[in-house]
Design an enzyme around this catalytic site. Structure first.
Site, PDB file in Angstrom:
ATOM      1  N   GLU A  83      50.412  40.516  26.914  1.00 47.87           N
ATOM      2  CA  GLU A  83      50.586  39.347  27.786  1.00 47.87           C
ATOM      3  C   GLU A  83      51.464  38.290  27.118  1.00 47.87           C
ATOM      4  O   GLU A  83      51.384  37.108  27.449  1.00 47.87           O
ATOM      5  CB  GLU A  83      49.219  38.723  28.135  1.00 47.87           C
ATOM      6  N   HIS A 129      42.870  33.877  27.202  1.00 51.53           N
ATOM      7  CA  HIS A 129      42.637  34.765  28.344  1.00 51.53           C
ATOM      8  C   HIS A 129      41.438  35.652  28.055  1.00 51.53           C
ATOM      9  O   HIS A 129      41.372  36.307  27.012  1.00 51.53           O
ATOM     10  CB  HIS A 129      43.889  35.616  28.597  1.00 51.53           C
ATOM     11  N   HIS A 135      37.855  37.969  30.043  1.00 53.88           N
ATOM     12  CA  HIS A 135      37.409  38.748  31.206  1.00 53.88           C
ATOM     13  C   HIS A 135      35.926  38.487  31.482  1.00 53.88           C
ATOM     14  O   HIS A 135      35.097  39.385  31.300  1.00 53.88           O
ATOM     15  CB  HIS A 135      37.599  40.245  30.942  1.00 53.88           C
ATOM     16  N   GLU A 167      28.802  19.924  35.750  1.00 53.39           N
ATOM     17  CA  GLU A 167      29.659  19.950  34.563  1.00 53.39           C
ATOM     18  C   GLU A 167      30.998  20.629  34.854  1.00 53.39           C
ATOM     19  O   GLU A 167      32.017  20.305  34.240  1.00 53.39           O
ATOM     20  CB  GLU A 167      28.933  20.691  33.432  1.00 53.39           C
TER      21      GLU A 167
END
Ligand code: 2HA
Ligand code: ZN
Length: 426
Positions: A115, A139, A141, A169
């Protein structure tokens, strides 16, 4: 100084390891990068060994001369603390912003994350959007967020509002809202481009059925944003998985008060988007509910009739739901959500007039926020004219100067792609 003895490297490794322990990095899932400060580069560059320059598939002139600590392609986050020199590396961008080279780490022939394009282009966008303060891209998952993308429409305002409805929050930490982009092939230029368009407006981008892409000033902020979004998504999933009908969520008016009192600058289009799968607003049962357009309190007897409800003693629970009565005021029309706009800096909040004194009935502690008309001076950003989309975001186009941005002149991200740049960098 050695790279692994620096505070930034230790902080970066801790962020990656925290993501692993939270379960957000199965196999080689996820990647992260940090744009180093000049003094941090100076501290460690005597230990650098350089490799040949590699052409980038885009030009990123405002990142020329920058150095990035970045995860290696294929590296498992669970191994980062154990083998940082193989799972991480430092790259340098050349003076033209068109090439990069490895200068530390990437032991045993590893290379920067697949990426890389998304990281570089989005660093450029966020550097411009924050006037240089943004340094981290993370990044991951997380599972509940991915689950949410299976059931909640991929409309950024609806998605944002649904997250905000779960957890106060989340609105505080993620006040600019999230942007949900379309599904794109992982590691592709299209994913980088779509993320960059979104990152012109927000630092939190959702890749449906894939993960979260977050930009921040430092590792705490990056991890905190991911954590707040995933926690809200988790609450959404748990609340729906339990099978009971929804009876409560954070309302539009709650968000208006929150925005006003904390100067959050929550965007109108997000506040007034309808949360997905939320509790239907019950009919107002008191003058106060009607006056404030708040969800009426659901009578405790009704809650106790729900399947699986706790059997609380009715007498004591009934005592908790007594609401003070106030004089009814005409209900206000709900303002129309504004269309999608390029987001300016949040407007400062107007000082609010002191609320009118309440009637003399005893107030429950939770009612310490005075009742007042909700729509007089909401602490929202004001809509601005929509700028043209930068030409540079179109894939496979001839290079041409960046044309428009919400940033002041000189601060624009200037990335642009080479024609037919489609393949992955690693
Ligand atoms: O496998 O997460 O998005 C690395 C990734 C690609
Ligand atoms: Zn991924």
């Amino acid at each position: 100084m050695k790279v692994l003895d620096t505070e930034f490297a230790r902080d970066f490794i801790r962020m990656c390891n925290d993501g692993w322990t939270f379960g957000w990095h199965e196999a080689n899932g996820g990647n992260a990068s940090y744009r180093m400060r000049p003094e941090e580069v100076a501290e460690v560059r005597t230990g650098f060994r350089t490799r040949p320059w590699v052409r980038i598939e885009a030009e990123i002139p405002t990142l020329a001369g920058e150095f990035f600590l970045i995860t290696a392609a294929g590296s498992h986050f669970r191994n980062i603390t154990h083998d940082p020199k193989r799972t991480l590396g430092i790259i340098e961008i050349d003076r033209t912003g068109t090439c990069w080279r490895e200068c530390w780490g990437f032991k045993d022939g590893t290379h920067p994350t697949s990426e890389l394009m998304s990281h570089l282009i989005n660093h450029e966008v966020r550097k411009a959007a924050t006037h240089g303060t943004s340094r981290v891209i993370y990044h991951c998952h997380p599972a509940s967020l991915a689950a949410m993308t299976c059931v909640v429409p991929h409309d950024s305002a609806v998605f944002t509002r649904t997250l905000w409805a779960q957890l106060a929050e989340c609105a505080l930490i993620c006040r600019e809202g999230v942007e949900v982009i379309g599904w794109e092939v992982p590691g592709s230029v299209d994913l980088a481009i779509e993320s960059a368009k979104a990152m012109e407006h927000t630092s939190v981008v959702i890749w449906p059925h894939h993960g979260l892409f977050v930009a921040a000033d430092d590792m705490d902020e990056a991890f905190g944003k991911a954590h707040a979004v995933e926690k809200a998504a988790d609450i959404f999933c748990k609340a729906h998985a339990c099978g009971l009908p929804g009876v409560s969520q954070i309302t539009d008016q709650d968000l208006v008060r929150f925005s006003r009192e904390y100067d959050l600058g929550l965007a109108r289009r997000n506040v007034y988007a309808k949360p997905y799968g939320g509790a239907e607003r019950p009919k107002a049962s008191s003058a106060r509910d009607a006056a404030n357009d708040r969800p009426a309190t659901v009578p405790m007897e009704e809650i106790l009739r729900l399947p699986g409800a706790f059997s609380l003693p009715v007498a004591s629970s009934a005592a908790q739901v007594v609401e003070p009565e106030v004089a009814p005021t005409p209900s206000q029309p709900q303002p129309e959500p504004t269309p999608l706009q390029s987001r300016p800096e949040p407007m400062p909040v107007q000082p609010q007039p002191e609320p009118a004194p309440m009637p003399t009935q005893p107030q429950p502690e939770s009612a310490s926020v005075p009742v007042q008309p909700m729509f007089e001076q909401p602490a929202f950003e004001q809509p601005q004219p929509q700028p043209a989309q930068p030409q540079s975001m179109q894939p496979n186009m001839q290079p041409q100067p960046h044309t428009a941005s919400t940033q002041p002149a000189g601060a624009q991200p200037a990335y642009r792609f080479y024609p037919k740049a489609r393949s992955r960098t690693s």
